[in-house]
Design a protein around this motif. Sequence first.
Motif, mmCIF file in Angstrom:
data_model
loop_
_atom_site.group_PDB
_atom_site.id
_atom_site.type_symbol
_atom_site.label_atom_id
_atom_site.label_comp_id
_atom_site.label_asym_id
_atom_site.label_seq_id
_atom_site.Cartn_x
_atom_site.Cartn_y
_atom_site.Cartn_z
ATOM 1 N N ARG A 11 0.838 -1.189 0.000
ATOM 2 C CA ARG A 11 0.000 0.000 0.000
ATOM 3 C C ARG A 11 0.877 1.244 0.000
ATOM 4 O O ARG A 11 2.087 1.174 0.200
ATOM 5 N N VAL A 23 -3.327 4.577 0.514
ATOM 6 C CA VAL A 23 -3.969 4.136 -0.727
ATOM 7 C C VAL A 23 -3.824 2.628 -0.837
ATOM 8 O O VAL A 23 -2.721 2.084 -0.678
ATOM 9 N N LYS A 30 -8.917 4.720 -0.653
ATOM 10 C CA LYS A 30 -8.136 5.831 -0.096
ATOM 11 C C LYS A 30 -8.674 6.158 1.283
ATOM 12 O O LYS A 30 -9.895 6.167 1.498
ATOM 13 N N LEU A 321 -5.174 4.316 -8.747
ATOM 14 C CA LEU A 321 -5.848 5.322 -7.935
ATOM 15 C C LEU A 321 -7.361 5.253 -8.077
ATOM 16 O O LEU A 321 -8.094 5.597 -7.149
ATOM 17 N N TYR A 433 2.109 11.578 -8.726
ATOM 18 C CA TYR A 433 1.529 10.857 -7.606
ATOM 19 C C TYR A 433 1.712 11.641 -6.302
ATOM 20 O O TYR A 433 0.791 11.705 -5.474
ATOM 21 N N LEU A 437 -1.284 12.914 -3.943
ATOM 22 C CA LEU A 437 -1.312 12.531 -2.529
ATOM 23 C C LEU A 437 -1.279 13.758 -1.619
ATOM 24 O O LEU A 437 -1.952 13.789 -0.577
#
Length: 449
Positions: A11, A23, A30, A321, A433, A437
């Motif tokens: 993860r 995630v 999420k 995602l 990413y 995030l």
Amino acid sequence: MAQLEALPPKRIHHSKDGVHIFVNPYWGGKFVTDDQGALVIEMMDHENDEDRLVQQIADRLNINPYEAAARLVAFTEQLYKRRMLGQAEGFSPDNPKPDFGFLEVTRKCDTRCRLCYVDSGRELPDTLTAEEIYKTIDQMAELGVENIALTGGDPLTRADLPDILDYIRKQKGLRPAISTSLLSLTRELAQKMAELDVAVQISLDGCTPETNDWNRGQGSFEKTMAGIQLLNEHGVVFRFAFVINKHNLPDIKEMVALGIELGAREVAFGKVKLAGRAAALNEAVVPSTEEMIGAYHQLYRCDFDVKNSGLKVRCKHNQALLAGLDNRVGCLPCGAGRTFVHVTYNGDVIPCSLFNGCRDFTLGNVHHDRLTDLWQSSPIFRYFRQTTADDIGACRDCPVKYLCGGGCRADAYLGAGSTDAVCSDCEDLLAYYNWILDRGCQAKYITAF
């Protein structure tokens, strides 16, 4: 003693200003929490017995066990709700059956695209004959493929294309597909495609002649639109393939809208690869990291915006995602040696089209090798099946490796001469990413313990 369901070991954990986002790349879950919630998740990693975990939480947070138990129940309910508990079964890399056979039937093409990664244009003397193509299709059927996609060059330039499609469908009972720009589609061929239920992938790099034709040549856009009209008249299913480059960045959202307008089933987006003719252009066509962050985010939003339109937006770097990767988490993100087999115009067997002409990655040739033997015994196929992001030297310590799966190994080899190196997408994806995030680490999303 009750057993708690485990959190997925592969993860993503990212934090910013005391806010933590987790995630689950298996299912796209999420979960955002605070320092205390992150501590509890860490404790859950080491203890799956509920009674012992409750006591540990009570001791660590200095609260009574009854309050700790009540908080844990509420917390795990939210973890379930946000798809953070459990994981898919592990993927078995041992000799999977390929779904697709990709077969180059020509290098001839009516255009000289600037970004062509196989440098197609004219027919080559060692191109497979019709009889050799039929024998290759026989081998693919023996291997167990269910779909055969004809590529090139442009398959429409072969006069015997209707016969080849007919052989795939009527003689072998397989699903035919082609990849084309539709520049020379005739009404008769469109009718034949409808009769044989051929799936069509259309190469289109813009929503206007100015954008698309920069790469594909003057008049290409209008010819492609005329071809699409023929497909729609005959009910032929099609999708678009859009190569992201510096010249068509403004067309990304419009391309999705055009797909809906024209009735496409899917629009697939991928960044330009510096192979073939594109290799000489380099920075003139490759978007910057900031531009790619914007492109990937547009596609991320588009996926939500068009959910009820009948169109699928495909951008593989957003899959973890959005929908998750199921049991493929950590595995290489392509289907080389796993879901497809690729045969070139002259019969060479390679992992994927980017390895065209690369002798180090030519596994054999259908003139003297059986596809089934190569599929079962090739160490190169085995590499693509068994390698994970944890095995790649350049990826091993990356905090987001389970989102991209290590990127394209062919691209890494072409750029750096090693499949253990970073690919050309690496800087873009790491920045993208982390940007996504960071945006997720907001107080309004927090589920506190």
